[in-house]
Scaffold this motif. Structure first.
Motif, PDB file in Angstrom:
ATOM      1  N   TRP A 136     -50.295 -34.890 -19.754  1.00 59.98           N
ATOM      2  CA  TRP A 136     -51.462 -35.221 -18.933  1.00 59.98           C
ATOM      3  C   TRP A 136     -52.726 -34.598 -19.524  1.00 59.98           C
ATOM      4  O   TRP A 136     -53.764 -35.254 -19.632  1.00 59.98           O
ATOM      5  CB  TRP A 136     -51.276 -34.711 -17.506  1.00 59.98           C
ATOM      6  N   THR A 148     -41.692 -39.110 -20.708  1.00 63.47           N
ATOM      7  CA  THR A 148     -41.292 -38.571 -19.416  1.00 63.47           C
ATOM      8  C   THR A 148     -41.455 -39.566 -18.274  1.00 63.47           C
ATOM      9  O   THR A 148     -40.850 -39.391 -17.203  1.00 63.47           O
ATOM     10  CB  THR A 148     -42.112 -37.314 -19.087  1.00 63.47           C
ATOM     11  N   ALA A 165     -43.853 -39.944 -16.263  1.00 64.19           N
ATOM     12  CA  ALA A 165     -44.366 -39.248 -15.084  1.00 64.19           C
ATOM     13  C   ALA A 165     -45.881 -39.228 -15.138  1.00 64.19           C
ATOM     14  O   ALA A 165     -46.470 -38.759 -16.112  1.00 64.19           O
ATOM     15  CB  ALA A 165     -43.825 -37.809 -15.042  1.00 64.19           C
ATOM     16  N   ILE A 209     -46.361 -38.852 -22.088  1.00 67.22           N
ATOM     17  CA  ILE A 209     -46.321 -39.611 -20.832  1.00 67.22           C
ATOM     18  C   ILE A 209     -45.304 -40.743 -20.919  1.00 67.22           C
ATOM     19  O   ILE A 209     -44.541 -41.002 -19.973  1.00 67.22           O
ATOM     20  CB  ILE A 209     -47.724 -40.155 -20.503  1.00 67.22           C
ATOM     21  N   SER A 250     -44.570 -33.062 -19.306  1.00 69.71           N
ATOM     22  CA  SER A 250     -45.473 -33.973 -18.590  1.00 69.71           C
ATOM     23  C   SER A 250     -46.839 -33.344 -18.387  1.00 69.71           C
ATOM     24  O   SER A 250     -47.875 -33.997 -18.592  1.00 69.71           O
ATOM     25  CB  SER A 250     -44.866 -34.339 -17.233  1.00 69.71           C
ATOM     26  N   VAL A 267     -41.748 -31.636 -11.982  1.00 69.04           N
ATOM     27  CA  VAL A 267     -42.460 -32.169 -13.145  1.00 69.04           C
ATOM     28  C   VAL A 267     -42.264 -31.216 -14.320  1.00 69.04           C
ATOM     29  O   VAL A 267     -42.595 -30.033 -14.220  1.00 69.04           O
ATOM     30  CB  VAL A 267     -43.962 -32.336 -12.856  1.00 69.04           C
TER      31      VAL A 267
END
Length: 306
Positions: free
Chosen positions: A179, A52, A54, A49, A175, A171
């Motif tokens: 997540w 990136t 994002a 995270i 990413s 995305v």
């Protein structure tokens, strides 16, 4: 990138996962499997995270949480419960049921036809893995069996939903992996602290093991895995998961000196054939023409083989 290249790159993930048993048994402190799972997930997820920059948007907050729990947060503890309460061979065989479970899930979740081809080779792959890893001294344990089956169901559901939901436009797969690793790690954090705690001593060997599990077994592998799930039929990706117990058995033979008997080599052959067959779908006849592909994956493979 063509189908074969995508398949080979996706296969790197279960190959790396096959090193987990060796790393855990030889490098990590004993008695802390949940901590190992936590270290495999949470630091790698936070790193992805941060790299990136994002974050999920809208519905992807709850989707990432669901996928993270299914693919990582719930799967890891169930896997370790099964491994601790059952001989490794039985635990690995239960995990090898994932392609069979996916073959049924895609009918309900993705509205695909029930494929006798997938069911057949899923069963053959499970038998092959069983021949490689099972021992005659294996003892069954009800809790271990339930945990092993639930672990296979959890991962199968996670993979199928990952295919259904895809990932947001623009995305990267890194990413999406970040997540899920973060969500799974946060789910594992209170469980680990409550039931296990932190090892009293972490030497350089253990740190090297955790680094391998986090970067290679977590960040790299799940990025490649979710990329493959997005591009390949989900049943084909699930079949690649059979590589993990095969790699674990191979490393046991090469590094730990564990001998392989004749029937285990037969199992290796069956599992490898099942993995290959899982990448190919037979053609089926339709009312609109003489034949049609069962899924778009067979077009590329049939073209290469013809």
């Amino acid at each position: 990138m063509n189908r074969i290249q995508t398949t080979l790159i996706t296969a790197i993930a279960p190959v790396v996962w096959g090193t987990t048993y060796l790393v855990t048994s030889e490098l990590l402190p004993t008695g802390h499997p949940l901590f190992a799972a936590l270290m495999r997930a949470l630091p790698a997820g936070i790193l992805a995270i941060a790299w990136t920059r994002a974050l999920p948007q809208g519905s992807w907050w709850w989707r990432a949480a669901v996928l993270g729990i299914l693919n990582i947060g719930a799967f890891f503890p169930l896997l370790f419960i099964s491994a601790y309460r059952l001989p490794g061979g039985i635990a690995a065989t239960l995990g090898a049921a994932q392609p069979l479970i996916v073959a049924f899930l895609v009918v309900w979740v993705l509205r695909e036809r029930l494929s006798a081809w997938r069911l057949l080779w899923g069963a053959v792959g499970m038998v092959g893995v069983a021949l490689v890893v099972l021992r005659s001294t294996a003892v069954l344990d009800t809790i271990g069996l339930v945990a092993g089956l639930l672990g296979a169901v959890s991962m199968a559901c996670g993979v199928t939903l990952t295919k259904k939901w895809g990932r947001p436009a623009g995305v990267p797969a890194l990413s999406l992996a970040g997540w899920q690793l973060t969500a799974g790690g946060l789910f594992l954090l209170p469980i680990t602290l409550l039931f296990e705690g932190i090892p009293n001593h972490l030497g350089l060997t253990a740190l090297a093991g955790y680094l391998w599990l986090g970067l290679a077994g977590g960040l790299l592998s799940y990025t490649l895995w979710f990329t493959g799930v997005g591009k390949l039929p989900v049943a084909s990706v699930a079949a690649l998961g059979l590589l993990s117990p095969l790699v674990a058995a191979s490393l046991g033979a090469l590094i730990l000196g564990q001998d392989l008997e004749a029937w285990q080599w037969v199992g290796f052959g069956l599992a490898l054939v099942a993995i290959f067959a899982g990448q190919v779908a037979p053609r089926r006849r339709t009312s609109d023409g003489p034949c049609a592909d069962n899924d778009d994956s067979s077009r590329a493979v049939t073209k290469v083989l013809s």
